[in-house]
Design an enzyme around this catalytic site. Structure first.
Site, PDB file in Angstrom:
ATOM      1  N   THR A 241     -10.205 -13.868   1.001  1.00  0.00           N
ATOM      2  CA  THR A 241      -8.890 -14.526   1.088  1.00  0.00           C
ATOM      3  C   THR A 241      -7.815 -13.461   1.302  1.00  0.00           C
ATOM      4  OG1 THR A 241      -8.665 -14.452  -1.337  1.00  0.00           O
ATOM      5  CG2 THR A 241      -9.590 -16.468  -0.361  1.00  0.00           C
TER       6      THR A 241
ATOM      7  N   VAL B 259       1.274  10.948  -4.717  1.00  0.00           N
ATOM      8  CA  VAL B 259       1.523  12.291  -4.195  1.00  0.00           C
ATOM      9  C   VAL B 259       2.882  12.780  -4.692  1.00  0.00           C
ATOM     10  CG1 VAL B 259       1.702  13.716  -2.122  1.00  0.00           C
ATOM     11  CG2 VAL B 259       0.124  11.777  -2.166  1.00  0.00           C
TER      12      VAL B 259
ATOM     13  N   HIS C 151       0.422   5.204  -1.932  1.00  0.00           N
ATOM     14  CA  HIS C 151       0.365   6.466  -1.199  1.00  0.00           C
ATOM     15  C   HIS C 151       1.612   7.304  -1.419  1.00  0.00           C
ATOM     16  CE1 HIS C 151      -3.301   5.797   1.409  1.00  0.00           C
ATOM     17  NE2 HIS C 151      -3.172   4.671   0.749  1.00  0.00           N
TER      18      HIS C 151
ATOM     19  N   ARG D 230       0.817  -1.204   0.000  1.00  0.00           N
ATOM     20  CA  ARG D 230       0.000   0.000   0.000  1.00  0.00           C
ATOM     21  C   ARG D 230       0.860   1.268   0.000  1.00  0.00           C
ATOM     22  NH1 ARG D 230      -3.912   1.984   4.810  1.00  0.00           N
ATOM     23  NH2 ARG D 230      -5.058   3.590   3.667  1.00  0.00           N
TER      24      ARG D 230
ATOM     25  N   ASP E  83       8.741   9.015  -4.802  1.00  0.00           N
ATOM     26  CA  ASP E  83       9.957   9.680  -4.320  1.00  0.00           C
ATOM     27  C   ASP E  83      10.258   9.397  -2.853  1.00  0.00           C
ATOM     28  OD1 ASP E  83       7.950  11.093  -3.085  1.00  0.00           O
ATOM     29  OD2 ASP E  83       8.454  13.039  -3.979  1.00  0.00           O
TER      30      ASP E  83
ATOM     31  N   ASP F 202      -5.229 -13.003  -5.255  1.00  0.00           N
ATOM     32  CA  ASP F 202      -6.000 -13.702  -6.277  1.00  0.00           C
ATOM     33  C   ASP F 202      -7.121 -12.791  -6.752  1.00  0.00           C
ATOM     34  OD1 ASP F 202      -7.798 -13.695  -4.163  1.00  0.00           O
ATOM     35  OD2 ASP F 202      -7.597 -15.830  -3.728  1.00  0.00           O
TER      36      ASP F 202
ATOM     37  N   GLY G 295       4.636  11.887  -7.214  1.00  0.00           N
ATOM     38  CA  GLY G 295       5.518  10.888  -7.808  1.00  0.00           C
ATOM     39  C   GLY G 295       6.157   9.965  -6.791  1.00  0.00           C
TER      40      GLY G 295
ATOM     41  N   SER H 238       8.568  10.118  -0.322  1.00  0.00           N
ATOM     42  CA  SER H 238       8.135  11.172   0.595  1.00  0.00           C
ATOM     43  C   SER H 238       7.219  10.638   1.690  1.00  0.00           C
ATOM     44  CB  SER H 238       7.446  12.300  -0.168  1.00  0.00           C
ATOM     45  OG  SER H 238       6.295  11.831  -0.845  1.00  0.00           O
TER      46      SER H 238
ATOM     47  N   HIS I 228      -6.306  -4.698  -3.113  1.00  0.00           N
ATOM     48  CA  HIS I 228      -7.067  -5.027  -1.905  1.00  0.00           C
ATOM     49  C   HIS I 228      -7.398  -6.519  -1.829  1.00  0.00           C
ATOM     50  CE1 HIS I 228      -8.540  -0.594  -1.332  1.00  0.00           C
ATOM     51  NE2 HIS I 228      -7.268  -0.760  -1.057  1.00  0.00           N
TER      52      HIS I 228
ATOM     53  N   ASN J  44      -3.946   8.656   5.609  1.00  0.00           N
ATOM     54  CA  ASN J  44      -2.821   7.858   6.112  1.00  0.00           C
ATOM     55  C   ASN J  44      -2.800   7.678   7.623  1.00  0.00           C
ATOM     56  OD1 ASN J  44      -2.075   8.002   3.424  1.00  0.00           O
ATOM     57  ND2 ASN J  44      -0.434   9.489   3.750  1.00  0.00           N
TER      58      ASN J  44
END
Length: 339
Positions: free
Chosen positions: A249, A72, A68, A64, A76, A254, A74, A78, A195, A96
């Site tokens: 699952t 934002v 995030h 994840r 990088d 999958d 690119g 951050s 997800h 976040n």
């Protein structure tokens, strides 16, 4: 629900900046560290495998981080930066705070790489490699990652607040956001398939259960049996930090996520809306629910495209992923190690 005010103009400005500063964007390539840090990708994968052995959920949390980070300004690094007296970082942004986790896994990979080849591998690249490894280690597709990113010198809570979508976002808002990052409807649906692994908090869904769109009623696009299960997991007035799997699952990568959406068993509103509220995304959800290979191919393509988003501002290779090089925090940490 519309995205926060100012989101799309801010994204457009970011993309325009990239166009104006094309010369500052680094060329990414497969095998970037083959000579300067041989075995770098192996070190990251070993770190992710250890983290997964300690806690199955951690790999989804690591994956994840790429979303995030890259969305934002690119890819990088951050999102990894801690607040400073003069900078509010992205960890406390609306999408976040109390949600993003497993930063310590990236720290562990960075420490191992600094021992192996100091000052060579960027934190931004570690995030991208780790996301790929999280997918592979949970049964998903493998792909070659293009590397060579630099780490930003700063982070922006404001930009994250303005860009990252809420769990309440609807399909139309998500389509607009992804389009402004040159990502298609298919990319949107495929990348939402991240997800397939991981969990989310009751905090993110109580409005669906008890007050959808301020109506005081539950979301009608929810299977009754599934709704009863969520009522038990996330009762009105209960602990909103309790988590539940985002599909049936949650430790296996999958296409069950898409099967669940078709069955009206999506955990987040921003997931279920892809099937329930928009004909363009519904078509792709149905396709992926019936063809896992098609989902895997589209997911790989989307991850590679997302990984190409770059911050055109000149960066650095951070020694510590949480702070810019030479900052008071970084210097104090370095002296502590010396002692």
């Amino acid at each position: 629900m519309a995205l926060p005010r100012g989101c799309l103009p801010l994204v457009a400005v970011f993309l325009a900046t990239i166009c104006r500063a094309e010369a500052a964007v680094r060329e990414l390539k497969v095998g970037y560290y083959a000579e300067t840090c041989p075995g770098a990708e192996d070190i990251v994968r070993e770190t992710i495998a250890r983290a997964r052995a300690r806690e199955a959920r951690s790999v989804a949390s690591v994956m994840r981080l790429q979303f995030h980070d890259c969305f934002v300004n690119g890819c990088d690094g951050s999102v990894l930066m801690d607040d400073t007296p003069t900078m509010l970082g992205e960890k406390e942004a609306l999408s976040n705070i109390n949600s993003l986790r497993s930063f310590e896994v990236i720290d562990e990979a960075k420490e191992a790489l600094e021992e192996h080849c100091p000052g060579v591998v960027s934190c931004a690249d570690i995030v991208v490699v780790a996301a790929r490894d999280a997918v592979v280690l949970t049964g998903g597709p493998n792909w070659e990652v293009r590397l060579g990113r630099e780490d930003s010198l700063t982070a922006s809570q404001e930009d994250s607040d303005n860009i990252m979508p809420s769990p309440r976002a609807n399909a139309s808002a998500l389509i607009r956001l992804f389009a402004n990052l040159n990502l298609t409807v298919t990319d949107l649906v495929a990348l939402s398939g991240s997800h397939s692994i991981g969990e989310a908090r009751c905090f993110s869904i109580v409005f669906r259960l008890y007050n959808q769109s301020g109506s005081g009623r539950p979301d009608p696009n929810m299977d009754a049996t599934y709704r009863n299960a969520l009522d038990t997991l996330c009762p009105r007035g209960g602990d909103e930090e309790v988590t539940g799997g985002m599909d049936a699952t949650p430790v296996i990568f999958d296409n069950q996520y898409f099967k669940d959406l078709v069955g009206l068993r999506g955990f987040l509103n921003s997931d279920q809306t892809l099937f329930s509220d928009n004909a363009r995304t519904r078509r792709v959800v149905k396709q992926f629910s019936e063809d896992q290979d098609a989902f895997f191919r589209a997911f790989v393509k989307g991850m590679i495209k997302m990984g190409e988003l770059q911050n055109p501002v000149k960066g650095e290779i951070r020694h510590n992923c949480r702070v810019a090089n030479g900052s008071p925090t970084e210097v104090v940490a370095s002296h502590a190690v010396d002692l």
